[in-house]
Design a protein around this motif. Structure first.
Motif, PDB file in Angstrom:
ATOM      1  N   UNK A  37     -13.657   5.225  -5.190  1.00 52.88           N
ATOM      2  CA  UNK A  37     -12.552   4.465  -5.781  1.00 52.88           C
ATOM      3  C   UNK A  37     -12.384   4.742  -7.276  1.00 52.88           C
ATOM      4  N   UNK A  38     -13.343   5.386  -7.884  1.00 52.00           N
ATOM      5  CA  UNK A  38     -13.242   5.694  -9.310  1.00 52.00           C
ATOM      6  C   UNK A  38     -12.046   6.602  -9.602  1.00 52.00           C
ATOM      7  N   UNK A  39     -11.541   7.308  -8.606  1.00 50.24           N
ATOM      8  CA  UNK A  39     -10.393   8.189  -8.810  1.00 50.24           C
ATOM      9  C   UNK A  39      -9.065   7.471  -8.622  1.00 50.24           C
ATOM     10  N   UNK A  40      -9.116   6.187  -8.222  1.00 48.20           N
ATOM     11  CA  UNK A  40      -7.884   5.437  -8.000  1.00 48.20           C
ATOM     12  C   UNK A  40      -7.070   5.337  -9.288  1.00 48.20           C
ATOM     13  N   UNK A  41      -5.767   5.329  -9.123  1.00 48.01           N
ATOM     14  CA  UNK A  41      -4.879   5.201 -10.270  1.00 48.01           C
ATOM     15  C   UNK A  41      -4.199   3.838 -10.312  1.00 48.01           C
ATOM     16  N   UNK A  42      -4.513   2.970  -9.351  1.00 47.95           N
ATOM     17  CA  UNK A  42      -3.949   1.625  -9.364  1.00 47.95           C
ATOM     18  C   UNK A  42      -5.070   0.608  -9.285  1.00 47.95           C
ATOM     19  N   UNK A  43      -4.833  -0.605  -9.768  1.00 50.80           N
ATOM     20  CA  UNK A  43      -5.880  -1.628  -9.728  1.00 50.80           C
ATOM     21  C   UNK A  43      -6.353  -1.890  -8.302  1.00 50.80           C
ATOM     22  N   UNK A  44      -7.640  -2.163  -8.126  1.00 49.12           N
ATOM     23  CA  UNK A  44      -8.181  -2.355  -6.784  1.00 49.12           C
ATOM     24  C   UNK A  44      -7.502  -3.483  -6.007  1.00 49.12           C
ATOM     25  N   UNK A  48      -5.718  -2.993  -2.438  1.00 50.27           N
ATOM     26  CA  UNK A  48      -6.169  -3.775  -1.284  1.00 50.27           C
ATOM     27  C   UNK A  48      -4.996  -4.493  -0.632  1.00 50.27           C
ATOM     28  N   UNK A  49      -4.123  -5.094  -1.428  1.00 52.25           N
ATOM     29  CA  UNK A  49      -2.959  -5.795  -0.871  1.00 52.25           C
ATOM     30  C   UNK A  49      -2.074  -4.818  -0.111  1.00 52.25           C
ATOM     31  N   UNK A  50      -1.788  -3.662  -0.711  1.00 57.88           N
ATOM     32  CA  UNK A  50      -0.967  -2.670  -0.010  1.00 57.88           C
ATOM     33  C   UNK A  50      -1.625  -2.229   1.291  1.00 57.88           C
ATOM     34  N   UNK A  51      -2.944  -2.070   1.268  1.00 54.05           N
ATOM     35  CA  UNK A  51      -3.658  -1.688   2.487  1.00 54.05           C
ATOM     36  C   UNK A  51      -3.507  -2.721   3.586  1.00 54.05           C
ATOM     37  N   UNK A  52      -3.659  -4.002   3.230  1.00 53.28           N
ATOM     38  CA  UNK A  52      -3.490  -5.059   4.235  1.00 53.28           C
ATOM     39  C   UNK A  52      -2.072  -5.088   4.780  1.00 53.28           C
ATOM     40  N   UNK A  60       1.737 -13.673   4.063  1.00 51.48           N
ATOM     41  CA  UNK A  60       1.970 -14.566   2.935  1.00 51.48           C
ATOM     42  C   UNK A  60       0.922 -14.283   1.862  1.00 51.48           C
ATOM     43  N   UNK A  61       1.181 -14.769   0.669  1.00 48.32           N
ATOM     44  CA  UNK A  61       0.203 -14.626  -0.410  1.00 48.32           C
ATOM     45  C   UNK A  61      -1.096 -15.324  -0.037  1.00 48.32           C
ATOM     46  N   UNK A  62      -0.993 -16.476   0.611  1.00 47.62           N
ATOM     47  CA  UNK A  62      -2.200 -17.200   1.046  1.00 47.62           C
ATOM     48  C   UNK A  62      -3.003 -16.369   2.043  1.00 47.62           C
ATOM     49  N   UNK A  63      -2.311 -15.703   2.974  1.00 47.15           N
ATOM     50  CA  UNK A  63      -3.005 -14.828   3.933  1.00 47.15           C
ATOM     51  C   UNK A  63      -3.708 -13.686   3.206  1.00 47.15           C
ATOM     52  N   UNK A  64      -3.024 -13.102   2.243  1.00 49.18           N
ATOM     53  CA  UNK A  64      -3.615 -11.997   1.481  1.00 49.18           C
ATOM     54  C   UNK A  64      -4.834 -12.466   0.699  1.00 49.18           C
ATOM     55  N   UNK A  65      -4.751 -13.631   0.096  1.00 49.17           N
ATOM     56  CA  UNK A  65      -5.893 -14.171  -0.654  1.00 49.17           C
ATOM     57  C   UNK A  65      -7.082 -14.366   0.281  1.00 49.17           C
TER      58      UNK A  65
END
Length: 156
Positions: A37-44, A48-52, A60-65
């Motif tokens: 992940x050290x090569x990532x160019x976006x915040x973790x 993670x949200x995009x992955x989910x 929903x935001x609550x589901x993501x949290x």
């Protein structure tokens, strides 16, 4: 079995060996994930949200949290940043007008794909540069074992 060693001692030794294996595996996988992940160019959090969203569809935001194991405020910040960057969009929840559903956009999907490809290239280069053919075969076998452990731990 060694007749001079009591069975209780052998069982304790086996348990200690298993505990050491579990801790070594946890630590090694954690370090590997962080290194890749050290090569990532976006915040973790955003990745993670995009992955989910990519894997599970709108949430929903609550589901993501809950899925990320973070506070609602932390997830809301990630969603706000993603929406601001055009990587996600929101729409009213069809069953509860007080909530919003977060969707990944085509731009978000493309960005996530680039991040994943960058990670895969980094890991592939490390495998190619440090492992011989037999070690690569062993790694391939380990993937199935790790997948089985993950399925057991997640109940999937």
């Amino acid at each position: 079995m060694d007749e001079d060693v009591p069975v209780e001692d052998l069982l304790t030794a086996d348990a200690l060996t298993a505990d050491v294996l579990a801790e070594d595996l946890r630590q090694s996988i954690g370090e590997l994930v962080r290194a890749v992940r050290a090569v990532d160019t976006m915040p973790p959090g955003e990745a993670a949200v995009l992955g989910f969203l990519d894997r599970g569809g709108p949430l929903t935001t609550a589901d993501l949290a809950q899925r990320r194991g973070v506070t609602h405020q932390s997830a809301a910040k990630s969603v706000k940043d993603l929406v601001g960057g055009g990587l996600a969009r929101t729409e009213p929840h069809p069953g509860d007008g007080r909530k919003l559903l977060v969707h990944i956009t085509d731009a978000g999907r493309a960005r996530l794909r680039r991040e994943r490809e960058r990670r895969a290239r980094t890991l592939n280069a490390a495998i190619r540069d440090t492992c011989g053919p037999e070690e690569r075969r062993q790694l391939r076998e380990c993937v199935a074992l790790l997948s089985r452990l993950t399925a057991y731990l997640t109940g999937k």
